[in-house]
Design a protein around this motif. Structure first.
Motif, PDB file in Angstrom:
ATOM      1  N   SER A 185       0.827  -1.206   0.000  1.00 43.52           N
ATOM      2  CA  SER A 185       0.000   0.000   0.000  1.00 43.52           C
ATOM      3  C   SER A 185       0.862   1.257   0.000  1.00 43.52           C
ATOM      4  O   SER A 185       0.595   2.211  -0.736  1.00 43.52           O
ATOM      5  N   GLN A 186       1.918   1.229   0.856  1.00 44.04           N
ATOM      6  CA  GLN A 186       2.771   2.417   0.925  1.00 44.04           C
ATOM      7  C   GLN A 186       3.565   2.609  -0.358  1.00 44.04           C
ATOM      8  O   GLN A 186       3.740   3.746  -0.820  1.00 44.04           O
ATOM      9  N   ASN A 187       4.043   1.500  -0.927  1.00 45.06           N
ATOM     10  CA  ASN A 187       4.780   1.630  -2.185  1.00 45.06           C
ATOM     11  C   ASN A 187       3.876   2.184  -3.287  1.00 45.06           C
ATOM     12  O   ASN A 187       4.305   3.006  -4.106  1.00 45.06           O
ATOM     13  N   GLN A 188       2.607   1.719  -3.296  1.00 43.49           N
ATOM     14  CA  GLN A 188       1.655   2.235  -4.274  1.00 43.49           C
ATOM     15  C   GLN A 188       1.381   3.715  -4.027  1.00 43.49           C
ATOM     16  O   GLN A 188       1.307   4.524  -4.969  1.00 43.49           O
ATOM     17  N   HIS A 189       1.261   4.039  -2.729  1.00 46.12           N
ATOM     18  CA  HIS A 189       1.016   5.441  -2.372  1.00 46.12           C
ATOM     19  C   HIS A 189       2.198   6.316  -2.775  1.00 46.12           C
ATOM     20  O   HIS A 189       2.028   7.416  -3.314  1.00 46.12           O
ATOM     21  N   LEU A 190       3.428   5.807  -2.525  1.00 50.21           N
ATOM     22  CA  LEU A 190       4.621   6.567  -2.917  1.00 50.21           C
ATOM     23  C   LEU A 190       4.695   6.741  -4.429  1.00 50.21           C
ATOM     24  O   LEU A 190       5.043   7.817  -4.929  1.00 50.21           O
ATOM     25  N   GLN A 191       4.348   5.670  -5.126  1.00 44.82           N
ATOM     26  CA  GLN A 191       4.394   5.748  -6.590  1.00 44.82           C
ATOM     27  C   GLN A 191       3.385   6.777  -7.109  1.00 44.82           C
ATOM     28  O   GLN A 191       3.683   7.543  -8.034  1.00 44.82           O
ATOM     29  N   GLU A 192       2.196   6.761  -6.503  1.00 42.70           N
ATOM     30  CA  GLU A 192       1.188   7.733  -6.920  1.00 42.70           C
ATOM     31  C   GLU A 192       1.633   9.154  -6.614  1.00 42.70           C
ATOM     32  O   GLU A 192       1.409  10.079  -7.408  1.00 42.70           O
ATOM     33  N   MET A 193       2.295   9.327  -5.443  1.00 44.70           N
ATOM     34  CA  MET A 193       2.797  10.653  -5.088  1.00 44.70           C
ATOM     35  C   MET A 193       3.830  11.144  -6.094  1.00 44.70           C
ATOM     36  O   MET A 193       3.808  12.301  -6.534  1.00 44.70           O
ATOM     37  N   VAL A 194       4.764  10.233  -6.451  1.00 42.90           N
ATOM     38  CA  VAL A 194       5.807  10.613  -7.404  1.00 42.90           C
ATOM     39  C   VAL A 194       5.208  10.966  -8.756  1.00 42.90           C
ATOM     40  O   VAL A 194       5.575  11.975  -9.390  1.00 42.90           O
ATOM     41  N   GLU A 195       4.238  10.141  -9.218  1.00 37.62           N
ATOM     42  CA  GLU A 195       3.639  10.382 -10.523  1.00 37.62           C
ATOM     43  C   GLU A 195       2.843  11.704 -10.525  1.00 37.62           C
ATOM     44  O   GLU A 195       2.915  12.473 -11.492  1.00 37.62           O
ATOM     45  N   THR A 196       2.101  11.927  -9.416  1.00 39.74           N
ATOM     46  CA  THR A 196       1.327  13.174  -9.339  1.00 39.74           C
ATOM     47  C   THR A 196       2.236  14.396  -9.313  1.00 39.74           C
ATOM     48  O   THR A 196       2.000  15.393 -10.012  1.00 39.74           O
ATOM     49  N   ARG A 197       3.288  14.307  -8.481  1.00 41.79           N
ATOM     50  CA  ARG A 197       4.220  15.433  -8.374  1.00 41.79           C
ATOM     51  C   ARG A 197       4.921  15.695  -9.705  1.00 41.79           C
ATOM     52  O   ARG A 197       5.085  16.858 -10.118  1.00 41.79           O
ATOM     53  N   ALA A 198       5.322  14.634 -10.371  1.00 45.11           N
ATOM     54  CA  ALA A 198       6.003  14.785 -11.657  1.00 45.11           C
ATOM     55  C   ALA A 198       5.084  15.432 -12.686  1.00 45.11           C
ATOM     56  O   ALA A 198       5.511  16.290 -13.477  1.00 45.11           O
ATOM     57  N   ALA A 199       3.789  15.021 -12.673  1.00 49.10           N
ATOM     58  CA  ALA A 199       2.834  15.598 -13.626  1.00 49.10           C
ATOM     59  C   ALA A 199       2.612  17.081 -13.345  1.00 49.10           C
ATOM     60  O   ALA A 199       2.552  17.900 -14.277  1.00 49.10           O
ATOM     61  N   GLU A 200       2.495  17.432 -12.046  1.00 47.14           N
ATOM     62  CA  GLU A 200       2.285  18.838 -11.696  1.00 47.14           C
ATOM     63  C   GLU A 200       3.485  19.691 -12.094  1.00 47.14           C
ATOM     64  O   GLU A 200       3.328  20.799 -12.636  1.00 47.14           O
ATOM     65  N   LEU A 201       4.684  19.191 -11.807  1.00 44.82           N
ATOM     66  CA  LEU A 201       5.886  19.956 -12.152  1.00 44.82           C
ATOM     67  C   LEU A 201       6.061  20.085 -13.661  1.00 44.82           C
ATOM     68  O   LEU A 201       6.526  21.106 -14.167  1.00 44.82           O
ATOM     69  N   GLU A 202       5.691  19.003 -14.364  1.00 43.92           N
ATOM     70  CA  GLU A 202       5.848  19.051 -15.814  1.00 43.92           C
ATOM     71  C   GLU A 202       4.875  20.052 -16.434  1.00 43.92           C
ATOM     72  O   GLU A 202       5.199  20.702 -17.438  1.00 43.92           O
ATOM     73  N   GLN A 203       3.693  20.149 -15.851  1.00 44.99           N
ATOM     74  CA  GLN A 203       2.708  21.093 -16.366  1.00 44.99           C
ATOM     75  C   GLN A 203       3.125  22.543 -16.088  1.00 44.99           C
ATOM     76  O   GLN A 203       2.858  23.432 -16.886  1.00 44.99           O
ATOM     77  N   THR A 204       3.708  22.831 -14.940  1.00 44.88           N
ATOM     78  CA  THR A 204       4.062  24.199 -14.574  1.00 44.88           C
ATOM     79  C   THR A 204       5.446  24.626 -15.058  1.00 44.88           C
ATOM     80  O   THR A 204       5.696  25.796 -15.306  1.00 44.88           O
ATOM     81  N   ASN A 205       6.336  23.673 -15.134  1.00 42.29           N
ATOM     82  CA  ASN A 205       7.694  24.045 -15.524  1.00 42.29           C
ATOM     83  C   ASN A 205       8.375  22.869 -16.175  1.00 42.29           C
ATOM     84  O   ASN A 205       8.562  21.828 -15.557  1.00 42.29           O
ATOM     85  N   ARG A 206       8.738  23.001 -17.429  1.00 42.70           N
ATOM     86  CA  ARG A 206       9.388  21.930 -18.154  1.00 42.70           C
ATOM     87  C   ARG A 206      10.886  22.146 -18.255  1.00 42.70           C
ATOM     88  O   ARG A 206      11.547  21.528 -19.080  1.00 42.70           O
ATOM     89  N   SER A 207      11.384  22.942 -17.427  1.00 45.91           N
ATOM     90  CA  SER A 207      12.820  23.225 -17.463  1.00 45.91           C
ATOM     91  C   SER A 207      13.622  22.023 -16.936  1.00 45.91           C
ATOM     92  O   SER A 207      13.120  21.163 -16.217  1.00 45.91           O
ATOM     93  N   LEU A 208      14.874  22.000 -17.283  1.00 46.86           N
ATOM     94  CA  LEU A 208      15.778  20.937 -16.840  1.00 46.86           C
ATOM     95  C   LEU A 208      15.946  20.934 -15.334  1.00 46.86           C
ATOM     96  O   LEU A 208      16.079  19.870 -14.721  1.00 46.86           O
ATOM     97  N   GLU A 209      15.925  22.104 -14.695  1.00 46.66           N
ATOM     98  CA  GLU A 209      16.111  22.192 -13.258  1.00 46.66           C
ATOM     99  C   GLU A 209      14.985  21.469 -12.519  1.00 46.66           C
ATOM    100  O   GLU A 209      15.233  20.734 -11.551  1.00 46.66           O
ATOM    101  N   VAL A 210      13.726  21.651 -12.977  1.00 40.60           N
ATOM    102  CA  VAL A 210      12.588  21.000 -12.341  1.00 40.60           C
ATOM    103  C   VAL A 210      12.646  19.488 -12.569  1.00 40.60           C
ATOM    104  O   VAL A 210      12.367  18.686 -11.670  1.00 40.60           O
ATOM    105  N   GLU A 211      13.031  19.096 -13.778  1.00 39.79           N
ATOM    106  CA  GLU A 211      13.118  17.669 -14.095  1.00 39.79           C
ATOM    107  C   GLU A 211      14.135  16.974 -13.204  1.00 39.79           C
ATOM    108  O   GLU A 211      13.896  15.870 -12.678  1.00 39.79           O
TER     109      GLU A 211
END
Length: 447
Positions: A185-211
């Motif tokens: 459950s926690q690994n799934q939760h962590l994975q969802e957190m990473v995917e959500t955070r990555a999507a939010e950052l990619e939408q707001t800033n596609r710069s190399l620094e954010v990536e």
């Protein structure tokens, strides 16, 4: 990294010590170490115990009294959700409806055996049961245990069951199952957190620094998950290791419980590049030097080898290995496990020796049977001669061809008596032979 699995060990004393240690560690250390899931926050180990004792348990036994006995033991020990099934042919239907966290299964039942039920569960595409499986059986032979563990059993409890032992085994297995579900459950939760955070950052800033920041965060989470899993791996009776994917396949990591298995610390394995190969049996070292490169090509490999213990003896180890590929598809690491199978190999050697001895005894019995057949054939042939003489002389006397005088007839009588004595002696020999076979007569050599 693969989810750790429980490993069945045939040594009862070692298994009890391991389970007792695991029980204490899981309750007092594992739950706080991995972080309490959302539904257990603020409850500490009491919440962890609650999950264990409220887990659903299904007892399968065609004998209603035995099933009820096991059910009463578990419920009196605090387990609140215990069910029983006394009709083995309805087991699959019951499991599909109940979805138990643990199954306690009697192996020997009249309509359908426990091994057959385990085979159905193992080949079931619906994955009806992915929790622990506890086997109950009065037959504790090595072969029965091997079949049970091959079909997915997590532990083997002899019947009639000991109440304390049964309660401890069920609690240990359910504790591991709860921890496994929490980790998933926690690994799934962590994975969802990473995917959500990555999507939010990619939408707001596609710069190399954010990536790069997202990647760094993901790496941190992965290292944290690795530390959690490593704790569970080192609590297992199986040693987990990683190695370089290229010759000479040096060990880069091994769990600390290798000390209990082989007497060497984990640091000794990683500090010396050739430590593993130097302590292999010479015959196995030469074989593995040829087979290991095939592992990289196949991706997975299982073998058995002898490894020198610190006390100088060799222990049989079963090794399961797999190759981890990097993003480009190239081998980056070899991971695997070591399990001590010395007891099983010793049993196999004893069985092989007994098979040879039985073969020799069988050969001697066949030779004895051949000699007996020859003896009976010879005796039968020898009996025909005096019987023929008796018949001929008796015929002469009956026809009057022996002559009218008593002297002439006496020769026939003497020949008949002489051959009767010969027949009697032969029959005595045959009777002595039967007495020797029955053990009622012993031979004594006169000097």
């Amino acid at each position: 990294m693969p989810t750790p699995t429980s490993v069945a060990v045939f040594n009862p004393t070692a298994s009890q010590a391991i389970d007792r240690n695991l029980d204490e560690k899981i309750i007092s250390e594992v739950a706080p170490c991995i972080g309490t899931p959302r539904k257990l926050r603020g409850k500490g180990n009491r919440g962890f115990d609650k999950d264990i004792f409220e887990s659903s348990i299904l007892v399968i036994d065609a004998n209603a009294d035995s099933a009820l006995h096991v059910k009463k033991i578990l419920m009196s020990s605090g387990f609140k959700n215990v069910h029983s099934e006394t009709k083995p042919r309805q087991v699959v239907k019951h499991i599909r409806k109940l979805r138990p966290d643990l199954i306690a299964l009697e192996l020997h039942m009249p309509e359908i055996s426990g091994l057959e039920i385990m085979g159905v569960l193992a080949s079931d595409e619906e994955n009806l049961h992915d929790g622990p499986l506890l086997v109950l059986s009065a037959n504790t032979s090595v072969e029965v245990k091997r079949q049970a563990f091959d079909l997915g059993a997590d532990y083997f409890v002899p019947t009639p069951v000991d109440e304390n032992d049964l309660t401890l085994r069920v609690k240990n297995l359910l504790a591991r199952n709860v921890v496994r579900k929490q980790l998933e459950s926690q690994n799934q939760h962590l994975q969802e957190m990473v995917e959500t955070r990555a999507a939010e950052l990619e939408q707001t800033n596609r710069s190399l620094e954010v990536e790069m920041s997202v990647r760094k965060t993901a790496d941190t989470l992965l290292r944290l998950a690795e530390r959690r899993l490593r704790f569970l791996l080192t609590s297992s009776p199986t040693s987990i290791f990683s190695a370089n994917p290229n010759p000479p396949f040096n060990v880069t990591f091994i769990s600390d419980n290798v000390l209990a298995q082989l007497g060497y610390s984990a640091a000794e394995f990683t500090a010396h590049p050739g430590f593993r190969s130097d302590h292999l049996h010479p015959d196995d070292a030469s074989r593995l030097s040829v087979e290991m490169p095939l592992l990289v090509l196949k991706g997975h490999y299982t073998t058995e080898c002898r490894f020198m213990h610190r006390d100088g003896s060799y222990r049989w180890m079963q090794s399961d290995m797999a190759v981890i590929l990097d993003s480009s598809g190239a081998p980056s690491e070899v991971i695997g496990s070591w399990m001590d199978i010395s007891d099983r190999k010793l049993s196999e050697e004893i069985l092989a020796k007994q098979a040879v001895e039985l073969s020799l005894v069988n050969a001697r019995l066949q030779e004895y049977d051949r000699l007996k057949s020859e003896f009976v054939s010879t005796a039968s042939h020898e009996m025909r001669t005096p019987l023929t003489v008796i018949r001929e002389f008796a015929g002469l006397l009956a026809d009057g061809a022996a002559g009218p005088s008593a002297e002439e007839q006496s020769e026939c009588y003497e020949a008949i008596l002489r051959n009767c004595d010969r027949l009697t002696a032969m029959l005595d020999y045959l009777l002595d032979f039967r007495r020797i076979e029955a053990g009622k007569l012993t031979l004594r050599r006169d000097c």
